[in-house]
Design an enzyme around this catalytic site. Structure first.
Site, PDB file in Angstrom:
ATOM      1  N   GLU A  56       0.827  -0.904  -0.054  1.00  0.00           N
ATOM      2  CA  GLU A  56      -0.172  -0.176  -0.164  1.00  0.00           C
ATOM      3  C   GLU A  56       0.890   1.635   0.546  1.00  0.00           C
ATOM      4  O   GLU A  56       0.127   1.930  -0.907  1.00  0.00           O
ATOM      5  CB  GLU A  56      -1.343  -0.342   1.440  1.00  0.00           C
ATOM      6  CG  GLU A  56      -2.545  -0.696   0.767  1.00  0.00           C
ATOM      7  CD  GLU A  56      -1.964  -2.172   0.996  1.00  0.00           C
ATOM      8  OE1 GLU A  56      -2.441  -3.625   0.641  1.00  0.00           O
ATOM      9  OE2 GLU A  56      -1.333  -2.923   1.295  1.00  0.00           O
ATOM     10  N   HIS A 125      -9.894  -5.716   8.844  1.00  0.00           N
ATOM     11  CA  HIS A 125     -10.265  -5.311   8.267  1.00  0.00           C
ATOM     12  C   HIS A 125     -12.126  -4.604   8.693  1.00  0.00           C
ATOM     13  O   HIS A 125     -12.765  -4.492   7.565  1.00  0.00           O
ATOM     14  CB  HIS A 125     -11.225  -6.858   7.359  1.00  0.00           C
ATOM     15  CG  HIS A 125      -9.371  -7.513   6.823  1.00  0.00           C
ATOM     16  ND1 HIS A 125      -8.949  -8.088   7.496  1.00  0.00           N
ATOM     17  CD2 HIS A 125      -9.711  -7.542   5.545  1.00  0.00           C
ATOM     18  CE1 HIS A 125      -7.725  -8.411   6.556  1.00  0.00           C
ATOM     19  NE2 HIS A 125      -8.652  -8.534   5.436  1.00  0.00           N
TER      20      HIS A 125
END
Length: 343
Positions: A56, A125
């Site tokens: 990321e 998540h």
């Protein structure tokens, strides 16, 4: 469906401006974790729909660099929790380069990321972290809750000259709704939507909780004879505070519903702003309904207790209506659902 409207927005903006391109993990061949980019690789080719390694920090960093050189990248991260790995690039670079370079460079970058509980995906998540980005000057923050806003806000984000953190709630991808087919349809940042008009209490819902607030308002009307006004901010930076203040001036009472944690959250910020600027209109403490102050549980039963549902919003609204008007300073009351914490 909302995920289709995101795809429509991407397709229309990629067709409109050849500088727009997509980057992210599995967005090309696989079509994206939530199938938002499905079919775009075949339509626009590998140079404009780029599958990336699982990094990321690198993905966002490449997006920042591309934006600085005149491109308009749209970066997709699989979940907002993974954006923490790219926080240096988002905060220290994307948000601040325009200012550090004395205005000579801009970063027209969009970072798309889903968030939200309800899918038994555990703590890494499932959280709603919009408050982390809300604090950063130089970033715009969007939190759409309808199919029309999904398309209109994303198109506005891609066209904007500033970096945009674009937060999509996973549970809303399947939502349906009317959407203008006009390819020039956009939703302006900094304009809240009054989803339901009312006179007794104002309910502000963030992201999915705007939909929860509407459900609660229907229950309040049908079961309790309470007229609730529901406001969906749609964007948190810029924030349409005026619409909220006008509503509070009318109702005298405010409930804020968010899916983030209670401490330092969107609700805390908004409650402070309302207390500062609408002091004379508040007849009761501002009520905040938030996620529980815990890491999101994996257990389905515990997960359901850890984020707001309509009954908690109904109870918060009824509680504020039971408060007698106060002559002193307005206060705020935070309620983390599930009985985990009252702060």
């Amino acid at each position: 469906m909302a995920e289709v409207r995101y795809r429509d927005a991407l397709r229309e903006e990629m067709s409109r401006d050849e500088r727009v391109f997509l980057m992210g993990e599995d967005i090309g061949v696989f079509g994206g974790a939530f199938k938002v980019t499905e079919g775009l690789l075949e339509e626009f080719g590998e140079s404009r729909v780029r599958d990336t390694p699982i990094s990321e920090n690198t993905i966002v960093g490449m997006g920042v660099g591309a934006a600085m050189t005149g491109m308009r990248p749209v970066v997709e991260l699989m979940t907002i929790n993974f954006a923490l790995l790219a926080f240096d690039q988002i905060v220290n670079h994307a948000a601040h380069i325009h200012y550090m370079f004395g205005g000579q460079a801009r970063v027209p970058l969009v970072i798309r990321m889903p968030q939200g509980a309800g899918h038994q995906l555990g703590p890494t998540h499932s959280h709603c972290l919009e408050a982390m980005f809300l604090q950063v000057p130089g970033l715009l923050v969007a939190v759409p809750s309808t199919a029309a806003d999904a398309k209109g806000l994303l198109k506005s984000a891609i066209r904007d000259e500033n970096p945009v953190v674009f937060i999509e709630h996973e549970s809303l991808y399947g939502e349906r709704g009317e959407v203008p087919e006009d390819s020039e349809f956009v939703v302006e940042f900094g304009r809240a939507a009054v989803r339901r008009e009312g006179n007794d209490v104002t309910i502000v819902g963030v992201s999915r909780q705007a939909r929860t607030a509407e459900t609660a308002a229907q229950t309040l009307a049908s079961d309790h004879g309470v007229s609730a006004e529901v406001i969906d901010p749609r964007t948190l930076r810029p924030l349409d505070l005026d619409t909220i203040l006008v509503s509070v001036a009318k109702t005298g009472r405010l409930v804020i519903v968010e899916e983030g944690w209670p401490h330092g959250g969107v609700g805390a910020n908004l409650a402070a702003l309302v207390a500062e600027q609408a002091f004379d209109y508040l007849d009761a403490p501002v009520r905040r309904v938030s996620a529980a102050d815990v890491p999101m549980p994996y257990s389905k039963a515990l997960e359901d207790l850890a984020y707001p549902h309509a009954p908690q919003v109904v109870q918060a609204a009824l509680s504020t209506l039971q408060e007698a008007p106060r002559s002193g300073s307005p206060s705020t009351t935070a309620t983390s659902v599930g009985g985990f914490q009252n702060a």
